[in-house]
Design a protein around this motif. Structure first.
Motif, PDB file in Angstrom:
ATOM      1  N   THR A 163       0.839  -1.205   0.000  1.00 27.18           N
ATOM      2  CA  THR A 163       0.000   0.000   0.000  1.00 27.18           C
ATOM      3  C   THR A 163       0.873   1.253   0.000  1.00 27.18           C
ATOM      4  O   THR A 163       0.620   2.197  -0.755  1.00 27.18           O
ATOM      5  CB  THR A 163      -0.921   0.001   1.252  1.00 27.18           C
ATOM      6  N   ALA A 164       1.911   1.256   0.837  1.00 22.39           N
ATOM      7  CA  ALA A 164       2.789   2.431   0.914  1.00 22.39           C
ATOM      8  C   ALA A 164       3.471   2.666  -0.436  1.00 22.39           C
ATOM      9  O   ALA A 164       3.590   3.813  -0.895  1.00 22.39           O
ATOM     10  CB  ALA A 164       3.826   2.231   2.018  1.00 22.39           C
ATOM     11  N   ILE A 165       3.866   1.585  -1.096  1.00 21.37           N
ATOM     12  CA  ILE A 165       4.530   1.721  -2.410  1.00 21.37           C
ATOM     13  C   ILE A 165       3.530   2.262  -3.440  1.00 21.37           C
ATOM     14  O   ILE A 165       3.857   3.150  -4.229  1.00 21.37           O
ATOM     15  CB  ILE A 165       5.150   0.380  -2.857  1.00 21.37           C
ATOM     16  N   GLU A 166       2.316   1.750  -3.405  1.00 25.58           N
ATOM     17  CA  GLU A 166       1.275   2.253  -4.329  1.00 25.58           C
ATOM     18  C   GLU A 166       1.071   3.753  -4.161  1.00 25.58           C
ATOM     19  O   GLU A 166       0.775   4.461  -5.105  1.00 25.58           O
ATOM     20  CB  GLU A 166      -0.068   1.588  -3.994  1.00 25.58           C
ATOM     21  N   GLU A 167       1.222   4.222  -2.923  1.00 21.55           N
ATOM     22  CA  GLU A 167       1.043   5.656  -2.638  1.00 21.55           C
ATOM     23  C   GLU A 167       2.303   6.449  -2.963  1.00 21.55           C
ATOM     24  O   GLU A 167       2.389   7.632  -2.674  1.00 21.55           O
ATOM     25  CB  GLU A 167       0.673   5.863  -1.168  1.00 21.55           C
ATOM     26  N   GLY A 168       3.316   5.777  -3.505  1.00 21.08           N
ATOM     27  CA  GLY A 168       4.544   6.463  -3.914  1.00 21.08           C
ATOM     28  C   GLY A 168       5.408   6.899  -2.744  1.00 21.08           C
ATOM     29  O   GLY A 168       6.105   7.909  -2.833  1.00 21.08           O
ATOM     30  N   ILE A 169       5.382   6.131  -1.666  1.00 23.34           N
ATOM     31  CA  ILE A 169       6.199   6.505  -0.490  1.00 23.34           C
ATOM     32  C   ILE A 169       7.684   6.512  -0.884  1.00 23.34           C
ATOM     33  O   ILE A 169       8.122   5.717  -1.710  1.00 23.34           O
ATOM     34  CB  ILE A 169       5.921   5.530   0.692  1.00 23.34           C
ATOM     35  N   ASP A 170       8.451   7.432  -0.281  1.00 31.65           N
ATOM     36  CA  ASP A 170       9.867   7.536  -0.643  1.00 31.65           C
ATOM     37  C   ASP A 170      10.676   6.386  -0.043  1.00 31.65           C
ATOM     38  O   ASP A 170      11.590   5.869  -0.682  1.00 31.65           O
ATOM     39  CB  ASP A 170      10.446   8.865  -0.121  1.00 31.65           C
ATOM     40  N   ILE A 171      10.357   6.040   1.220  1.00 39.39           N
ATOM     41  CA  ILE A 171      11.209   5.077   1.939  1.00 39.39           C
ATOM     42  C   ILE A 171      10.335   4.136   2.767  1.00 39.39           C
ATOM     43  O   ILE A 171       9.362   4.575   3.385  1.00 39.39           O
ATOM     44  CB  ILE A 171      12.136   5.843   2.924  1.00 39.39           C
ATOM     45  N   ILE A 172      10.743   2.855   2.832  1.00 37.18           N
ATOM     46  CA  ILE A 172      10.139   1.937   3.816  1.00 37.18           C
ATOM     47  C   ILE A 172      11.246   1.506   4.765  1.00 37.18           C
ATOM     48  O   ILE A 172      12.319   1.056   4.336  1.00 37.18           O
ATOM     49  CB  ILE A 172       9.482   0.727   3.143  1.00 37.18           C
ATOM     50  N   ILE A 173      10.991   1.690   6.046  1.00 33.62           N
ATOM     51  CA  ILE A 173      11.956   1.323   7.087  1.00 33.62           C
ATOM     52  C   ILE A 173      11.348   0.154   7.866  1.00 33.62           C
ATOM     53  O   ILE A 173      10.189   0.239   8.291  1.00 33.62           O
ATOM     54  CB  ILE A 173      12.215   2.530   8.022  1.00 33.62           C
ATOM     55  N   SER A 174      12.117  -0.918   8.035  1.00 32.06           N
ATOM     56  CA  SER A 174      11.563  -2.097   8.719  1.00 32.06           C
ATOM     57  C   SER A 174      12.528  -2.683   9.727  1.00 32.06           C
ATOM     58  O   SER A 174      13.689  -2.941   9.391  1.00 32.06           O
ATOM     59  CB  SER A 174      11.265  -3.206   7.705  1.00 32.06           C
ATOM     60  N   GLY A 175      12.019  -2.885  10.942  1.00 31.63           N
ATOM     61  CA  GLY A 175      12.811  -3.520  11.991  1.00 31.63           C
ATOM     62  C   GLY A 175      11.947  -4.473  12.788  1.00 31.63           C
ATOM     63  O   GLY A 175      10.889  -4.889  12.325  1.00 31.63           O
ATOM     64  N   ALA A 176      12.371  -4.788  14.025  1.00 31.01           N
ATOM     65  CA  ALA A 176      11.710  -5.782  14.880  1.00 31.01           C
ATOM     66  C   ALA A 176      11.617  -7.116  14.141  1.00 31.01           C
ATOM     67  O   ALA A 176      10.535  -7.672  13.948  1.00 31.01           O
ATOM     68  CB  ALA A 176      10.340  -5.306  15.364  1.00 31.01           C
ATOM     69  N   GLY A 177      12.760  -7.583  13.700  1.00 31.60           N
ATOM     70  CA  GLY A 177      12.859  -8.785  12.872  1.00 31.60           C
ATOM     71  C   GLY A 177      13.662  -8.416  11.634  1.00 31.60           C
ATOM     72  O   GLY A 177      13.917  -7.236  11.391  1.00 31.60           O
ATOM     73  N   LEU A 178      14.074  -9.427  10.888  1.00 33.09           N
ATOM     74  CA  LEU A 178      14.862  -9.141   9.679  1.00 33.09           C
ATOM     75  C   LEU A 178      13.917  -9.080   8.467  1.00 33.09           C
ATOM     76  O   LEU A 178      13.241 -10.069   8.167  1.00 33.09           O
ATOM     77  CB  LEU A 178      15.926 -10.231   9.467  1.00 33.09           C
ATOM     78  N   PRO A 179      13.874  -7.948   7.783  1.00 30.51           N
ATOM     79  CA  PRO A 179      12.928  -7.819   6.651  1.00 30.51           C
ATOM     80  C   PRO A 179      13.479  -8.496   5.394  1.00 30.51           C
ATOM     81  O   PRO A 179      13.813  -7.835   4.410  1.00 30.51           O
ATOM     82  CB  PRO A 179      12.821  -6.296   6.473  1.00 30.51           C
ATOM     83  N   LEU A 180      13.549  -9.826   5.435  1.00 30.27           N
ATOM     84  CA  LEU A 180      14.252 -10.555   4.372  1.00 30.27           C
ATOM     85  C   LEU A 180      13.541 -10.487   3.021  1.00 30.27           C
ATOM     86  O   LEU A 180      14.170 -10.627   1.984  1.00 30.27           O
ATOM     87  CB  LEU A 180      14.498 -12.011   4.793  1.00 30.27           C
ATOM     88  N   ASN A 181      12.205 -10.253   3.031  1.00 32.38           N
ATOM     89  CA  ASN A 181      11.523 -10.208   1.728  1.00 32.38           C
ATOM     90  C   ASN A 181      11.181  -8.792   1.262  1.00 32.38           C
ATOM     91  O   ASN A 181      10.484  -8.615   0.272  1.00 32.38           O
ATOM     92  CB  ASN A 181      10.259 -11.094   1.742  1.00 32.38           C
ATOM     93  N   LEU A 182      11.696  -7.765   1.941  1.00 33.45           N
ATOM     94  CA  LEU A 182      11.361  -6.385   1.545  1.00 33.45           C
ATOM     95  C   LEU A 182      11.729  -6.059   0.091  1.00 33.45           C
ATOM     96  O   LEU A 182      10.940  -5.403  -0.605  1.00 33.45           O
ATOM     97  CB  LEU A 182      11.994  -5.401   2.556  1.00 33.45           C
ATOM     98  N   PRO A 183      12.911  -6.520  -0.419  1.00 33.93           N
ATOM     99  CA  PRO A 183      13.253  -6.175  -1.806  1.00 33.93           C
ATOM    100  C   PRO A 183      12.238  -6.681  -2.836  1.00 33.93           C
ATOM    101  O   PRO A 183      12.059  -6.069  -3.884  1.00 33.93           O
ATOM    102  CB  PRO A 183      14.610  -6.865  -2.021  1.00 33.93           C
ATOM    103  N   GLU A 184      11.575  -7.788  -2.507  1.00 31.93           N
ATOM    104  CA  GLU A 184      10.562  -8.349  -3.405  1.00 31.93           C
ATOM    105  C   GLU A 184       9.526  -7.273  -3.778  1.00 31.93           C
ATOM    106  O   GLU A 184       9.008  -7.252  -4.871  1.00 31.93           O
ATOM    107  CB  GLU A 184       9.898  -9.471  -2.596  1.00 31.93           C
ATOM    108  N   PHE A 185       9.234  -6.384  -2.833  1.00 31.69           N
ATOM    109  CA  PHE A 185       8.205  -5.378  -3.067  1.00 31.69           C
ATOM    110  C   PHE A 185       8.769  -4.091  -3.684  1.00 31.69           C
ATOM    111  O   PHE A 185       8.130  -3.466  -4.505  1.00 31.69           O
ATOM    112  CB  PHE A 185       7.486  -5.032  -1.744  1.00 31.69           C
ATOM    113  N   VAL A 186       9.965  -3.670  -3.231  1.00 32.33           N
ATOM    114  CA  VAL A 186      10.478  -2.354  -3.677  1.00 32.33           C
ATOM    115  C   VAL A 186      11.225  -2.415  -5.009  1.00 32.33           C
ATOM    116  O   VAL A 186      11.339  -1.396  -5.691  1.00 32.33           O
ATOM    117  CB  VAL A 186      11.412  -1.687  -2.636  1.00 32.33           C
ATOM    118  N   LYS A 187      11.745  -3.585  -5.351  1.00 30.14           N
ATOM    119  CA  LYS A 187      12.567  -3.694  -6.564  1.00 30.14           C
ATOM    120  C   LYS A 187      11.762  -3.221  -7.783  1.00 30.14           C
ATOM    121  O   LYS A 187      10.616  -3.606  -7.967  1.00 30.14           O
ATOM    122  CB  LYS A 187      13.009  -5.154  -6.753  1.00 30.14           C
TER     123      LYS A 187
END
Ligand SMILES: Cc1cc2nc3c(=O)[nH]c(=O)nc-3n(C[C@H](O)[C@H](O)[C@H](O)COP(=O)(O)O)c2cc1C
Length: 359
Positions: free
Chosen positions: A101-125
């Protein structure tokens, strides 16, 4: 000497400060927009935005997603040319949907913690959104870089290193927090800078390292810039601003806090957290307030049957000012705050002090 700007890919923040994301509802569009307007980076917390607004009804899943969209749009209206990020905890049930949803809204940055965001690139790439993991050790930074390269052919656009003095949930064990001097942010930051170097060379792009946790004034900012950090993330200082989205009672708890009021709690998220001691937390220590039922199903890591209390509800109560039924997370230096100020005053003071100390 002038503070250097913070470059994250094609984004450039004139002021190298990221306002840390704060749930539940502490950093929303009001705070993030005001920070972004100054030239620093504002971050909306993606945690339970809807819980703060009854108009979204009882479908918390749908309501959260819709509320995130609205918060991003509101922040953009406040700072049309500013840089805005969203903080989405790996531990939340709706992680993938919130990120998309954040990417659809054109967000500049996604910051993720409280665990390792191992699949985050799948969405931002392939999008213009930047992916920034939060780590507390060089080991975690190495794991993320290695896994992202192997699985996604992608390296972090920047890395936030959060030390043991931070607020909210902490990436350290309780025993480690009793020996904080063995885990100094000043030591971990250079280790992470070394860890990412081979990946910067391999991909021919800088991976800025950003220091967080206990950074209180411009002198601290200058110290970390001199150590090689490209910027800092700060949260506690931003709570004591008029623009922060928490109630006045929450902000006042920060102004009133003394050093001896700061405590480490065991959170249902499954990590320790730093908070201001109060009657609610003392009661939890004595007799766990097991929730009757789970209303939000918000955390992958929470088992309502075993949980000592509902953290979503407790944090929401505190955000609204009902500290009898909740508590305030805080950073180690909260007791040094003595007044509430405007965001632009705070940023100007931090920049002036940092520049004096960079001489
Ligand atoms: C009230 C509060 C809530 C926080 N909530 C979150 C959160 O939801 N997600 C997160 O990644 N970090 C959270 N943090 C951590 C901050 O984003 C930040 O990295 C950290 O507090 C920096 O240390 P400082 O507060 O000493 O400046 C929270 C911190 C505070 C004080």
């Amino acid at each position: 000497m002038k503070l250097p700007s913070l470059k994250i890919g094609d984004l450039e923040a004139k002021i190298p400060i990221i306002q840390g994301g704060m749930g539940v509802g502490i950093s929303m569009s009001g705070l993030a927009g005001a920070v972004a307007k100054t030239g620093a980076i504002g971050v909306i917390s993606g945690l339970h935005l809807s819980l703060s607004d009854p108009k979204w009804g009882k479908d918390f899943r749908k309501a959260n997603i819709e509320a995130l969209r609205q918060e991003i749009r509101k922040a953009r209206n406040i700072a049309p040319h500013g840089i805005i990020g969203v903080n989405i905890l790996v531990a939340i049930t709706e992680y993938a949907t919130m990120v998309k949803t954040a990417i659809e809204e054109g967000i500049d940055i996604i910051i993720s913690g409280a665990g390792l965001p191992l699949n985050l690139p799948e969405f931002v790439k392939g999008t213009r959104t930047k992916a920034i993991p939060i780590v507390s050790s060089a080991r975690a930074a190495a794991t993320i870089c290695k896994s992202w390269v192997q699985k996604h052919d992608y390296v972090p656009d920047a890395i936030i290193v959060e030390g043991p003095k931070a607020g909210g949930h902490l990436g350290f064990k309780r025993e480690e927090l009793e020996h904080m001097d063995d885990y100094k942010l000043e030591d971990i930051v250079p280790q992470v800078i070394e860890t990412v170097k081979p990946y910067e060379e391999q991909y021919g792009k800088p991976i800025p390292v950003i220091a967080a946790g206990g950074i209180f004034d411009g002198k601290d900012i200058a110290k970390f810039i001199k150590l090689g950090a490209s910027g800092v993330q700060m949260a506690t200082r931003f709570v004591a601003t008029y623009e922060c989205d928490a109630s006045m009672a929450f902000k006042q708890a920060y102004v009133n806090a003394k050093k001896e009021d700061i405590t480490i709690i065991k959170s249902p998220v499954g990590m320790p957290g730093r908070a201001i001691k109060n009657a609610f937390l003392e009661e939890v220590e004595k007799h766990a307030k097991t929730p009757d039922f789970c209303r939000y199903n918000c955390l992958k890591t929470c088992d309502p049957k075993k949980s000592p209390y509902c953290i979503a509800q407790a944090l929401l109560n505190a955000q609204k000012g009902n500290l009898d039924e909740g508590f305030a997370f805080c950073g180690e230096n909260v007791y040094r705050i003595d007044k509430i100020v405007h965001v632009d005053e705070l940023i100007n003071e931090l920049v002036r002090e940092a520049e004096e100390n960079l001489q």
